[in-house]
Enzyme design. Structure first.
Site, PDB file in Angstrom:
ATOM      1  N   ASP A   1      -1.483  -6.018   9.410  1.00  0.00           N
ATOM      2  CA  ASP A   1      -2.582  -5.081   9.152  1.00  0.00           C
ATOM      3  C   ASP A   1      -3.704  -5.899   8.527  1.00  0.00           C
ATOM      4  O   ASP A   1      -3.619  -6.290   7.357  1.00  0.00           O
ATOM      5  CB  ASP A   1      -2.110  -3.967   8.214  1.00  0.00           C
TER       6      ASP A   1
ATOM      7  N   ILE B   1      -6.836  -5.083   7.930  1.00  0.00           N
ATOM      8  CA  ILE B   1      -7.920  -4.154   7.590  1.00  0.00           C
ATOM      9  C   ILE B   1      -8.906  -4.751   6.595  1.00  0.00           C
ATOM     10  O   ILE B   1     -10.072  -4.372   6.564  1.00  0.00           O
ATOM     11  CB  ILE B   1      -7.338  -2.824   7.055  1.00  0.00           C
TER      12      ILE B   1
ATOM     13  N   TYR C   1       0.841  -1.198   0.000  1.00  0.00           N
ATOM     14  CA  TYR C   1       0.000   0.000   0.000  1.00  0.00           C
ATOM     15  C   TYR C   1       0.877   1.250   0.000  1.00  0.00           C
ATOM     16  O   TYR C   1       1.681   1.447   0.923  1.00  0.00           O
ATOM     17  CB  TYR C   1      -0.893  -0.054   1.241  1.00  0.00           C
TER      18      TYR C   1
ATOM     19  N   LYS D   1     -12.831  -0.612   5.448  1.00  0.00           N
ATOM     20  CA  LYS D   1     -12.976  -1.468   4.274  1.00  0.00           C
ATOM     21  C   LYS D   1     -14.101  -2.474   4.450  1.00  0.00           C
ATOM     22  O   LYS D   1     -14.925  -2.664   3.567  1.00  0.00           O
ATOM     23  CB  LYS D   1     -11.672  -2.226   3.994  1.00  0.00           C
TER      24      LYS D   1
END
Lengths: 474, 496
Positions: free
Chosen positions: A231, A233, A145, A273
């Site tokens: 992470d 997410i 990312y 998300k």
């Protein structure tokens, strides 16, 4: 010019100036089905817009609990005054439960080990502040990312050293690549404090495999000063819950809960998300290390979650009937939507990395490159933005080691828009041969218009960064 | 909360393991005592009254009524739910345009309409806490210095320094001139810092002042603007208490000075304002902090940094609507000022009856109380702490000792008056008056009698540190003010 800090004047918030073009073009000419059907379709935005109807209908049926009320009584005053950095306990409990549900209840989360932050952006930065000193390094598998360059490095002074992953094995982390990254850090005189993975991955859309997790855990078991940050997410965007293995499960299954490894594994989470609520700024750090929790909790003062929002979400996530249905429906819709994109691309002769999660596909456009270079990738990208009128994310912006890969989002638009996008792409590819023969003169033309646009870039470079659309790269 | 082992330090960062967050101070004693025995008018009328909390609870009814009458401003109502998906999806770090306009509007009105603010310069942050840290990150590198008049809000030690590595050097103000800040004092501190080879990047001050409750006069503020311009250093003014002015003329914002002063005398690139709705409106829970700078690069940088602490879009929407409602805003500001003025008068008059005077103030949510005459030794901070323990244990009030604000003179205490209802204030005043009248001239004896109490407290403190008591740096309201429940200690370092 007055002297500002180094942080204010450097560029390590990660802005890639060439990347602005896609955004600028989209801003100038955004697609709208009625008002601007020829406009640029935004496919660089990893947002989940597929399940708003479920959230809206819950709200309509629960106006009583959603707004400043509990058991019919107004709690406006309490919420207005509530700024305890431990967070609203009803919200944290509901969030912890939701995280467990996301993992098929294979693990449970203790709300005392949860720290609320202003989005995952803040969670990731806060963890860096807690785990690393300026000049220390974290190893990250590529591609990653683009926002991590800002979130992990900018104000913390932490460095990122990439773990090179390649298409030869589906971009999986290998033991060799990990060790090479570690050695590379040493060569650069950087003290490695940890590894950070995104699981499921952005931009790949794949869950971290058991093999990869074993490699990572072996490494941190051996190297006792190294943390593992996962992470997670996108944990709720997995098409099939059983395919996701959270690091928390590894701790449990490998009986690491009574070892020092327990304290060096941390999770980052967010509702941006899974629930499609990036505007609400809800992030979380989960750690079994009491000292990390203590420090992170204090740091959360710099970005607490609005009490109003905590209350709303506490009501929402406490409704088990809702969350169960939501998770199931969300998975189903994402899976269907992804399939449409994948099949649509296949019909054009374009392959994607096989993925089982996320709000995007990792698309292989290497056959469309004029040469195996990042220059050619940039050229292709600009064509796709200007001519095909799709804003997609080039792999180089995600630090991909190989040119030709693009991240294409599918969950931030209607099905019709996706169909149109595929239609445009098909036309582009079908016309490919004739285009390639005129490529030389085309690219010269483009260079001309690029020059013009580049001079405009400096005018608005601060107004429109690639972080303008926060979700943009996630 | 110490981290004694070296190993631990190597695994976590230096920032995570040092004490620079400032929460390990001994001042938790007051909070602990309150936590164990919180006052409640009917359920615990002999409990400790919380007067260390700078909150504005006086006008929440006005806001609550507005929210009720404006369901469209909420995404959780039937009237407003159609906005849900757009709002839930909105994370642009510029913020909702309407929100920025509303904030600019409110800021202007809070300054009597004497200045206007540009919505394009309004940058969000995670409360003023986030705003202050952000402005440091923008203006200073680790090791750089900011000057700050003392006494100052204790949490600045954390907000300005902890993760930024910036150093703050106080410009001490004294009672000899009513704690007024002078340019001479700033200049002296500036020279001293330079002599020690320190790089001074700027001056930061809170105006109106916490803990003093006083405002800078226009001349002084203008001269400070000229001073920073001459020295080419920044001026950050935290105007978080701008609308808590209740008497004594108008608040002069640095924005007004920027407008009025000759253009040759001010370099606007050096001028920055921090703002928040936590005090003026009493909404600390909503985390609305603002960085407002006249420097374009700072606006740009702060905006990128705001990613680390954006205001929830749900909150932006509601406030955008509320603060654009001129009728509401005008009435709110007027009423808030009126109620604060009354509350202040009742409190200070009540203190006068006990022969206790306060620094003359006309703003803020607190009074700066002069208890020097009650100290055993006027030159000793130990005396101040002893007196403080008496106030907690005997008078049963939690107030904040001046040393926690780095005041250089012992004997001053900050006492908050806007975080309780009238009845509670009345009880608090009664206790003070009773105590003083019963114990006139006996304070010294009281103190030595309490030596044992203090020793016990120290022992308890030790135990407490080792226990698992959760410390809340912010006030904890467990699901409802009505149920006392378990209320965690509340640091006096806390602003709100």
């Amino acid at each position: 010019m007055v002297l500002l800090s180094r942080k204010a004047t450097c560029n390590s918030h990660g802005q890639d100036s060439s990347y602005f073009l896609g955004w600028e073009e989209y801003e100038k000419n955004p697609y709208d089905v009625i008002k601007n059907p020829q406009g640029i379709i935004q496919m660089g935005l990893a947002e989940n817009q597929l399940c708003f109807d479920l959230l809206e209908s819950w709200l309509e049926q629960n106006t009583d609990v959603a707004c400043f009320k509990r058991a019919g009584q107004s709690i406006f005053r309490e919420l207005a005054l509530f700024q305890d950095y431990h967070g609203l306990s009803s919200f944290k409990n509901a969030l912890a439960d939701f995280m467990s549900e996301n993992r098929g209840n294979r693990v449970s989360f203790d709300s005392n080990n949860l720290v609320l932050t202003a989005g995952a952006t803040s969670a990731n930065e806060t963890l860096m502040f807690c785990l690393a000193d300026p000049g220390d390094a974290f190893l990250l598998p590529t591609p990653y990312y683009p926002g991590f360059d800002r979130d992990l490095k900018w104000r913390t002074g932490v460095e990122i050293v990439p773990i090179q992953c390649s298409s030869t094995n589906g971009f999986c982390i290998t033991k060799l690549a990990l060790e090479e990254a570690y050695e590379q850090a040493k060569k650069l005189n950087l003290n490695v404090k940890g590894i950070l993975i995104t699981n499921p991955s952005n931009p790949l859309g794949t869950t971290t495999t058991q093999t990869e997790l074993n490699i990572l855990f072996d490494f941190i078991t051996k190297n006792k000063n190294i943390h593992l940050v996962s992470d997670e997410i996108y944990s709720g965007t997995i098409f099939n819950s059983s395919e996701f293995v959270s690091v928390m499960e590894i701790l449990k299954n490998n009986q690491l809960e009574n070892t020092d490894v327990l304290n060096r594994v941390h999770i980052v989470y967010s509702l941006s998300k899974d629930l499609g609520l990036p505007g609400f700024r809800v992030g979380a750090i989960y750690s079994n290390d009491k000292d990390v929790i203590s420090a992170a909790t204090k740091m959360s003062s710099f970005g607490l979650v609005s009490s109003q929002t905590q209350h709303l979400l506490s009501s929402l996530l406490s409704d088990k009937k809702f969350t169960e249905n939501y998770l199931r429906e969300n998975q189903k819709r994402l899976k269907n939507r992804q399939r449409k994109l994948v099949l649509g691309l296949e019909a054009i002769g374009i392959k994607c990395l096989k993925s089982n999660a996320g709000l995007f596909c990792w698309v292989d456009m290497r056959p469309l490159l004029s040469s195996k270079t990042f220059e050619a990738e940039k050229d292709l990208w600009k064509k796709i933005v200007y001519e095909v009128k799709l804003n997609i994310s080039p792999g180089s912006s995600c630090h991909c080691e190989e040119p030709g890969w693009f991240r294409v989002c599918f969950a931030n638009m209607s099905e019709e828009t996706l169909k149109l996008a595929l239609k445009r792409l098909k036309k582009f590819v079908d016309d490919g041969n004739s285009k390639r023969s005129c490529q030389k003169s085309e690219s010269q033309k483009l260079k001309g218009s690029r020059k013009k646009t580049m001079s405009n870039v400096s005018n608005w470079v601060f107004r429109l960064s690639f972080h303008d659309r926060e979700a943009e790269e996630r | 909360m110490g981290f004694p082992t070296k190993n631990k330090g190597a695994i976590l960062s230096r920032i995570a393991t040092n004490d620079q967050h400032g929460e390990n101070s001994e001042y938790f004693d007051g909070w602990k005592a309150y936590d164990k025995d919180p006052f409640h008018l009917s359920r615990n009328p002999h409990g400790i009254i919380q007067m260390g909390l700078a909150e504005n609870q006086l006008c929440l009814d006005l806001i609550k009524d507005w929210v009720k009458e404006n369901p469209k401003a909420s995404i959780c109502t039937l009237e407003g739910v159609h906005q849900f998906s757009d709002i839930a999806n909105f994370q642009d770090y510029h913020g909702l345009k309407k929100f920025r306009q509303a904030i600019a509007n409110f800021m202007g009105k809070a300054r009597g309409g004497r200045v206007t603010f540009d919505p394009e310069r309004v940058v969000m942050s995670g409360g003023a806490t986030g705003a202050n840290e952000t402005i440091m990150f923008c203006l200073a590198d680790p090791g750089d210095v900011f000057l700050i008049p003392s006494p100052y809000y204790a949490a600045f030690d954390r907000d300005l320094r902890w993760r930024t590595g910036v150093e703050i050097i106080p410009v001490p103000c004294s009672s000899s001139n009513n704690f007024k800040l002078t340019v001479e004092a700033v200049d002296w501190a500036y020279k001293k810092a330079q002599e020690s080879n320190k790089k001074v990047k700027g001056l930061i001050l809170t105006n109106p002042s916490n803990p003093l409750g006083t405002m800078l006069d226009k001349d002084t503020l203008t001269n400070l603007v000229r001073f920073v311009t001459r020295k080419n250093i920044h001026l950050v003014v935290d105007e978080i208490y701008a609308a808590t002015v209740f008497a004594g003329g108008d608040f002069v914002s640095v924005a007004e000075v920027v407008n009025d002063v000759d253009i040759s005398e001010v370099n606007v690139d050096l001028i920055h304002i921090v703002y928040s709705l936590s005090k003026d409106m009493g909404l600390p829970g909503f985390r609305v902090g603002i960085v407002y700078s006249y420097n374009d690069s700072v606006v740009s940088c702060a905006r990128k940094m705001s990613s680390f602490g954006l205001v929830s879009s749900q909150t932006q929407l509601m406030l955008a609507s509320m603060l654009s409602d001129d009728r509401f805003v005008d009435n709110f500001l007027m009423e808030s000022s009126r109620r604060l003025g009354i509350r202040h008068k009742v409190f200070t008059t009540g203190l006068e009856k006990a022969d206790i005077s306060c620094l003359t103030s006309n703003a803020g949510l607190f009074a700066w109380m002069d208890l020097r005459h009650l100290l055993r030794d006027r030159n000793s901070f130990e005396s101040e702490i002893e007196l403080w323990h008496i106030i907690i244990d005997k008078v049963k009030l939690n107030v904040s000792p001046g040393s926690s604000f780095r005041c250089t003179e012992p004997g001053w205490f900050r006492v908050c008056f806007a975080n309780m209802d009238d009845d509670t204030l009345h009880v608090a005043l009664g206790r003070i008056q009773d105590f003083v009248s019963k114990n006139n001239n006996k304070i010294v004896e009281q103190i030595s009698e309490n030596d044992q109490v203090i020793q016990n407290n120290n022992a308890k403190k030790q135990n407490w540190r080792q226990s698992n008591l959760r410390l809340s740096f912010r006030r904890l309201y467990e699901d409802g003010l009505s149920s006392p429940g378990i209320m965690s200690p509340h640091s006096p370092l806390l602003r709100a």
